[in-house]
Enzyme design. Structure first.
Site, short mmCIF file in Angstrom:
data_model
loop_
_atom_site.label_atom_id
_atom_site.label_comp_id
_atom_site.label_asym_id
_atom_site.label_seq_id
_atom_site.Cartn_x
_atom_site.Cartn_y
_atom_site.Cartn_z
N ASP A 1 10.25 5.23 -10.28
CA ASP A 1 9.88 5.79 -11.59
C ASP A 1 10.67 7.04 -11.93
OD1 ASP A 1 8.07 3.77 -11.94
OD2 ASP A 1 6.29 5.06 -12.07
N LYS B 1 -0.67 -4.36 -3.02
CA LYS B 1 -1.97 -3.80 -2.62
C LYS B 1 -2.07 -2.39 -3.23
CE LYS B 1 -4.93 -2.38 1.16
NZ LYS B 1 -5.06 -1.00 0.62
N SER C 1 0.81 -1.21 0.00
CA SER C 1 0.00 0.00 0.00
C SER C 1 0.85 1.26 0.00
CB SER C 1 -0.96 -0.05 1.20
OG SER C 1 -1.95 0.95 1.11
#
Length: 467
Positions: free
Chosen positions: A312, A326, A301
């Protein structure tokens, strides 16, 4: 329009109970608006019939509240693994956890041999000041035996209002007689950010969860570590292993602290107009130091949001094993009249490159196993099934939904780290490596690989220039 109700005794009894009139009317109205009036009404009659029959015929008397709460919880848990009904008590407990502070003693405990065992007292808390030690067994609370108590029951008894006292009976190794220790409760703020210097020049920061105290404690950790290093920090290792997540806004703020610009995360809901996006503001509290992020199958999460954004943007190198996966957003919606709340899945997370975290997780740049046994177990199991993750849970959501399809997975640009750096990373511990204990850095192979990698990055001028 006048609402007509069924005339069977069972349905009439359910309505007469005064329990389900409001929800049934609301659901019926929604069904009518959706064009499914007859079918919705038939299903609501079914619910009323079952409710009344159970209420009248079950072998023992049952409370109306219990029946309705069970029905509501079944409705939600049947959707996915993370939607649920929170009764008033569970709702209060959740609020305590997210606030990051509560009245209590300051002890991390587990259950062993039917008793409550102390894992560790938290520094500078009533338990630590009273002399509670790791390994102590708490056998009685205010004279009542903990034998047979659930862990939650014991925790509930130890928590309480600041200034109130509780008497603990403790058995300690080496002590012939039990110890009677009286402790006065105080406000406890669990240590969600732990930190230390590694080798006098690398900041090691471990975030164990994301509650309302996480981001401010991260900032304090960086300030303290800079002072301890005398301004000579050369890199950062951010440890998110076994971090189950928590508050979205805290994940966003933590990531914002580590980025100068760019998207952090976006969410997409059932309706396109409910989509949201968060972007970083200028200001990196590490001032561009090389960074390695540690993750594993227990990172979920909010911790995946942080790791995914830093990966990224190539702000950090991610090392460890694939995260839990999740990638769904749960919104807590309080219910009126002291009826608790519902936790409902309302959206999916996407990393800045458009990757859905749901059921896929974050794949590290360097896969490093914690132990050789982990690698052997993975080789013996089906690919990607070495430990339970989101994709293994019953009724887990797919990575994309029919209403808001996820964009195709974006291939990240290469790291472009020199071979002299990448050659330092090994995938698994060598033979004879000590048994893993994350409280002892020398036995933590993933951490040692992370430290080696961040030091190599710090020593490489080309890499530093890219910052």
């Amino acid at each position: 329009m006048k609402l007509k109700v069924g005339t069977t005794a069972a349905v009439a009894g359910a309505f007469a109970a005064g329990i389900i009139v409001g929800p049934l009317v609301a659901a019926w109205a929604q069904g009518a608006a959706d064009g499914g009036r007859a079918e919705t009404y038939r299903l609501l009659q079914l619910f009323g019939d079952v409710f009344a029959r159970v209420r009248a015929e079950y072998v023992e008397p049952v409370q109306d509240r219990d029946l309705v709460e069970n029905a509501v919880n079944g409705m939600l848990t049947g959707l996915d693994p993370h939607s649920a009904y929170l009764n008033p008590r569970n709702f209060r407990d959740m609020q305590v956890q997210t606030r990051g502070e509560f009245g209590g003693l300051g002890i991390e405990v587990t259950q062993e041999g039917g008793y409550i065992r102390v894992i560790s007292p938290i520094d500078e808390t009533p338990a630590a000041r009273a002399g509670i030690r790791p390994g102590d067994f708490i056998t009685h609370l205010n004279g009542n035996s903990t034998q047979g108590m659930t862990l939650q029951e014991a925790v509930d008894q130890m928590r309480g209002e600041r200034g109130t006292s509780i008497r603990l009976t403790v058995r300690r190794e080496g002590e012939a007689r039990p110890l009677e220790i009286s402790i006065t409760r105080d406000v406890i703020r669990p240590q969600v950010v732990r930190f230390r210097l590694e080798g006098n020049d690398i900041a090691y920061i471990r975030i164990t969860s994301f509650n309302e105290q996480t981001e401010v404690n991260l900032r304090r950790a960086m300030t303290t570590l800079r002072q301890q290093a005398g301004g000579n920090l050369r890199g950062v290792v951010l440890d998110l292993r076994n971090n189950p997540g928590g508050l979205l806004d805290q994940a966003v703020q933590v990531t914002d602290d580590l980025l100068d610009q760019g998207e952090i995360v976006s969410t997409r809901a059932r309706r396109p107009e409910d989509a949201q996006r968060w972007n970083a503001r200028a200001g990196d509290i590490t001032q561009g130091l090389p960074m390695v992020v540690l993750i594993n199958g227990g990172s979920a999460s909010a911790s995946e949001i942080v790791a995914g954004a830093l990966q990224d943007h190539r702000r950090a190198v991610v090392l460890g094993t694939r995260s839990f996966g999740k990638g769904s957003v749960q919104t807590v919606m309080p219910l009126g009249g002291n009826n608790g709340a519902i936790r409902l899945t309302t959206a999916r997370y996407y990393t800045p490159s458009g990757r859905s975290i749901q059921a896929t997780g974050i794949v590290p740049d360097f896969e490093v196993r914690a132990t050789r046994q982990d690698a052997q177990a993975t080789a013996a199991a089906a690919p990607g099934r070495e430990r339970e993750r989101e994709q293994d849970l019953r009724r887990s959501l797919r990575a994309e939904g029919s209403a808001t399809p996820a964009p195709p997975t974006v291939t990240l640009p290469p790291l472009n780290l020199p071979a002299s750096i990448t050659d330092r990373v090994q995938s698994q511990p060598p033979e004879g490596w000590p048994t893993l204990d994350i409280t002892k850095p020398e036995t933590d192979f993933q951490l040692q690989q992370g430290l080696s990698l961040v030091r190599a990055m710090a020593a490489n001028p080309q890499r530093r220039a890219q910052r």
